[in-house]
Motif scaffolding. Structure first.
Motif, PDB file in Angstrom:
ATOM      1  N   PRO B 295      25.927  26.622 -24.634  1.00  0.00           N
ATOM      2  CA  PRO B 295      27.185  25.441 -25.092  1.00  0.00           C
ATOM      3  C   PRO B 295      28.400  25.706 -24.753  1.00  0.00           C
ATOM      4  O   PRO B 295      29.246  26.174 -25.841  1.00  0.00           O
ATOM      5  N   VAL B 296      29.701  26.319 -23.060  1.00  0.00           N
ATOM      6  CA  VAL B 296      30.680  27.375 -23.184  1.00  0.00           C
ATOM      7  C   VAL B 296      31.857  26.216 -23.529  1.00  0.00           C
ATOM      8  O   VAL B 296      32.544  26.535 -24.029  1.00  0.00           O
ATOM      9  N   ALA B 297      31.463  25.078 -23.102  1.00  0.00           N
ATOM     10  CA  ALA B 297      32.692  23.921 -23.510  1.00  0.00           C
ATOM     11  C   ALA B 297      33.148  23.943 -24.975  1.00  0.00           C
ATOM     12  O   ALA B 297      33.835  23.844 -25.211  1.00  0.00           O
ATOM     13  N   ARG B 298      31.971  23.933 -25.465  1.00  0.00           N
ATOM     14  CA  ARG B 298      32.437  24.200 -26.590  1.00  0.00           C
ATOM     15  C   ARG B 298      32.266  24.951 -27.870  1.00  0.00           C
ATOM     16  O   ARG B 298      33.482  25.151 -28.469  1.00  0.00           O
ATOM     17  N   ILE B 299      31.712  25.987 -26.680  1.00  0.00           N
ATOM     18  CA  ILE B 299      32.796  27.279 -27.590  1.00  0.00           C
ATOM     19  C   ILE B 299      33.915  27.995 -27.321  1.00  0.00           C
ATOM     20  O   ILE B 299      34.625  28.078 -28.616  1.00  0.00           O
ATOM     21  N   ALA B 300      34.424  27.706 -26.246  1.00  0.00           N
ATOM     22  CA  ALA B 300      35.961  27.354 -25.437  1.00  0.00           C
ATOM     23  C   ALA B 300      36.540  26.521 -26.492  1.00  0.00           C
ATOM     24  O   ALA B 300      37.804  26.420 -27.099  1.00  0.00           O
ATOM     25  N   THR B 301      36.192  25.431 -26.833  1.00  0.00           N
ATOM     26  CA  THR B 301      36.909  24.072 -27.817  1.00  0.00           C
ATOM     27  C   THR B 301      37.255  24.794 -29.036  1.00  0.00           C
ATOM     28  O   THR B 301      38.120  24.668 -29.337  1.00  0.00           O
ATOM     29  N   PRO B 314      35.966  32.639 -39.833  1.00  0.00           N
ATOM     30  CA  PRO B 314      34.730  33.421 -39.734  1.00  0.00           C
ATOM     31  C   PRO B 314      34.768  34.933 -39.056  1.00  0.00           C
ATOM     32  O   PRO B 314      35.134  34.179 -37.853  1.00  0.00           O
ATOM     33  N   PRO B 315      34.092  35.862 -39.251  1.00  0.00           N
ATOM     34  CA  PRO B 315      34.116  36.936 -38.905  1.00  0.00           C
ATOM     35  C   PRO B 315      33.382  36.319 -36.950  1.00  0.00           C
ATOM     36  O   PRO B 315      33.608  36.713 -35.529  1.00  0.00           O
ATOM     37  N   VAL B 316      32.011  35.647 -37.242  1.00  0.00           N
ATOM     38  CA  VAL B 316      31.000  35.351 -36.713  1.00  0.00           C
ATOM     39  C   VAL B 316      31.137  34.142 -36.684  1.00  0.00           C
ATOM     40  O   VAL B 316      30.460  33.438 -37.172  1.00  0.00           O
ATOM     41  N   THR B 317      31.427  33.807 -34.891  1.00  0.00           N
ATOM     42  CA  THR B 317      30.617  31.869 -35.162  1.00  0.00           C
ATOM     43  C   THR B 317      29.671  32.117 -33.474  1.00  0.00           C
ATOM     44  O   THR B 317      29.848  32.089 -32.911  1.00  0.00           O
ATOM     45  N   ALA B 318      28.370  31.809 -34.269  1.00  0.00           N
ATOM     46  CA  ALA B 318      27.329  31.886 -33.414  1.00  0.00           C
ATOM     47  C   ALA B 318      26.740  30.454 -33.156  1.00  0.00           C
ATOM     48  O   ALA B 318      26.373  29.437 -34.023  1.00  0.00           O
ATOM     49  N   PHE B 319      27.212  30.021 -31.762  1.00  0.00           N
ATOM     50  CA  PHE B 319      26.310  28.769 -31.661  1.00  0.00           C
ATOM     51  C   PHE B 319      24.567  28.439 -30.799  1.00  0.00           C
ATOM     52  O   PHE B 319      24.668  29.623 -30.154  1.00  0.00           O
ATOM     53  N   PRO B 320      24.271  28.067 -31.617  1.00  0.00           N
ATOM     54  CA  PRO B 320      21.957  27.167 -31.269  1.00  0.00           C
ATOM     55  C   PRO B 320      21.708  27.579 -29.854  1.00  0.00           C
ATOM     56  O   PRO B 320      22.724  26.686 -29.057  1.00  0.00           O
TER      57      PRO B 320
END
Lengths: 329, 329
Positions: B295-301, B314-320
């Motif tokens: 989810p590139v757009a969601r990550i960038a958003t 948080p230090p790491v946010t991982a999108f499933p």
DNA sequence: CGCACACCTGAGAGCGCTACCACCACAAAC
DNA sequence: GTTTGTGGTGGTAGCGCTCTCAGGTGTGCG
């Protein structure tokens, strides 16, 4: 860098460190007006010793210059912003703007919204606008305050200079290739019908078909693959003897090919398919897509540069589109 | 709108028209502090009668806020900026930033260039930085002045919070699907080996292969289709019995499929192919590509929003990343 | 009645920079 | 000697805005 406090380095700091006035420092760093060799050296040395970076914001304020270039994409709804074409445009613009200290903003401009444009015209932080996929009414609604700071990518008008690929030429090249390959019943999947720059390829299609005495078979698309697939099926239902499909975009063409494959129709054996854009994936599709080039990044670069420079540009700048013959046609 | 002169409308004009002081007008329009109902109404009416649009530049200057968000992409050369992935990132960021009066700039950050980063830190017009495809050394070189205003998309570090897709999870899902389909000699075409976030999927591949007692067959790629094609051929030359290829990106996978087709190898019959990203064209390739979402757009958003908000993240946010099973595997 | 505590307002000091202007020194021209 | 540049410099007035601060006016309470 040297400052023990983390307070940002200002022009005053540089001037003081160099033993000159702020005015002189500004002149040296700005590269305008007079400055002695001695002053130039001292200021230059002080600036990079302190790690001075001019504050674009302050500069823009006093100069009355903008700091943002707005890419405004017209369309019926905000999903027009999801198009990879828009991504490419924005990215290329952002790359050109970066060295100028200008940032790019992306907005959806509802089709019937002169209000949005007026706001952009009144916003002094906006140094320019790139109108994308716009229509004549929107172009006519461009406020006077925006003239000279706005260019259109796609449809142009007397008031707003435009940059675009030679849609008609590209369509013509692909269609002639189809015709040369022996195809005589060529259908076309169009872009959105309200988009006048996309209509130019429809016109080219119609003229070529009429000139060759071939039937005109139009199905409406919207540049997406999904819609392209549905449109292809629709065309085949209405005209089962169709032997070629020209799609107004590569995404559409890829959708067309997928739909045909789903129906067991071989490409190009049964139906040839031509696209437009020459996106990176056109070369690796199966079969590899025959298409015409669309130098999106170059167009965006030219358009953004024109706005940034602020010099008058010719009313129409058309980038040539050339045929890329591959396997699908 | 009403002004006969084309001089832009300032807060002073609004205040005068409303019969209040500039301070009061600012308070009303800024929505902070106290203001009587009467004042609020008069100022509001005057503002939209005059077509007032606040000057972001002036506001940013006095507030010490930035007006640009820089997307800095690491890589060996500037061609990393040509990646559609970067386009998508920039476009999504530009969309999020627009309502905040912030523009996006795109820059290439040479792999060994802390200098470029330092300049960004000293630039007061930069409100934040999105580091893309970066490495640990670059992350360590992030100047103190940038802390809290910079996030990484991809590789993270203790000092810089990161947003990324769950690379390992996505790779795992596709690889398990390949394995479940009976494939036992699975090669992988990697991303650039210096890119540690891409290495996570390599690690996932290696671990899964070892756990299943299967051979590890790695070929280096660079996310592009062209390199993917060459890599596929290389893999087949070194290990002719390969029955599946897992590509680190969909573009790579598309290149792999094209190369296999060129060799007369059937996908998925002879060799199954799995990708990663679920780009729009994955659904319409032939055969349709089995892949995992990114989810590139969601990550960038999310990343841009985090920087814009300025709140600690948080230090790491991982999108499933989830499997999208199609035809290629 | 006095005091505290709301609510509300305007004056004004900058944010960091550019560019206009006045000024000075010195040389060339008259 | 005076005039006219011409190269070089510093003072300073803003660009349009925010936000602190001092000073109002009214209401509730001891």
């Amino acid at each position: 860098m040297e400052t023990p406090t983390s307070r940002p380095v200002t022009l005053d700091d540089v001037a003081r460190a160099a033993g000159v006035s702020r005015a002189t420092a500004s002149r040296v760093l700005g590269g305008y007006g007079f400055a002695s060799v001695d002053a130039r050296e001292r200021v230059g040395a002080a600036a990079d010793r302190l790690g001075y970076v001019p504050n674009i914001t302050a500069r823009a304020l006093v100069r009355g210059a903008g700091v943002r270039l707005v890419v405004a994409v017209s369309g019926t709804d905000a999903t027009v912003l999801d198009d990879p074409y828009v991504d490419r445009l924005v990215s290329a613009a952002a790359r050109v703007c970066a060295p100028h200290g200008v940032g790019v903003a992306l907005e959806w401009l509802p089709l019937d919204a002169p209000a949005g444009l007026r706001r952009l015209g009144d916003d002094r932080s906006v140094c320019g606008v790139l109108l994308v996929n716009t229509t004549a009414p929107v172009l006519d609604a461009v406020p006077a305050g925006l003239r000279g700071r706005v260019v259109s990518i796609g449809t142009g008008s007397p008031a707003v200079p435009s940059f675009d690929v030679d849609n008609a030429g590209g369509a013509d090249a692909v269609l002639r290739h189809l015709h040369a390959g022996g195809r005589r019943r060529i259908a076309m999947v169009t872009g959105p019908r309200w988009l006048s720059c996309a209509e130019r390829s429809v016109t080219a299609y119609q003229e070529l078909m009429r000139a060759a005495g071939l039937p005109v078979r139009l199905v409406t698309g919207d540049f997406t693959a999904a819609r392209g697939g549905r449109a292809a099926l629709e065309a085949l239902t209405r005209w089962p003897d169709t032997d070629a499909i020209y799609a107004a975009s590569d995404a559409t063409a890829l959708g067309v090919i997928a739909a045909l494959r789903g129906r067991g129709i071989r490409v190009p054996h049964d139906v040839a398919v031509g696209g437009f854009d020459d996106i990176p994936y056109a070369a690796v599709s199966s079969p590899a897509l025959t298409t015409a080039t669309h130098p999106v990044a170059r167009i965006a670069t030219a358009a953004a540069t024109a706005v940034l420079d602020g010099r008058p540009v010719p009313p129409v700048t058309a980038f040539p589109s050339t045929l890329v013959a591959r396997e699908s046609a």
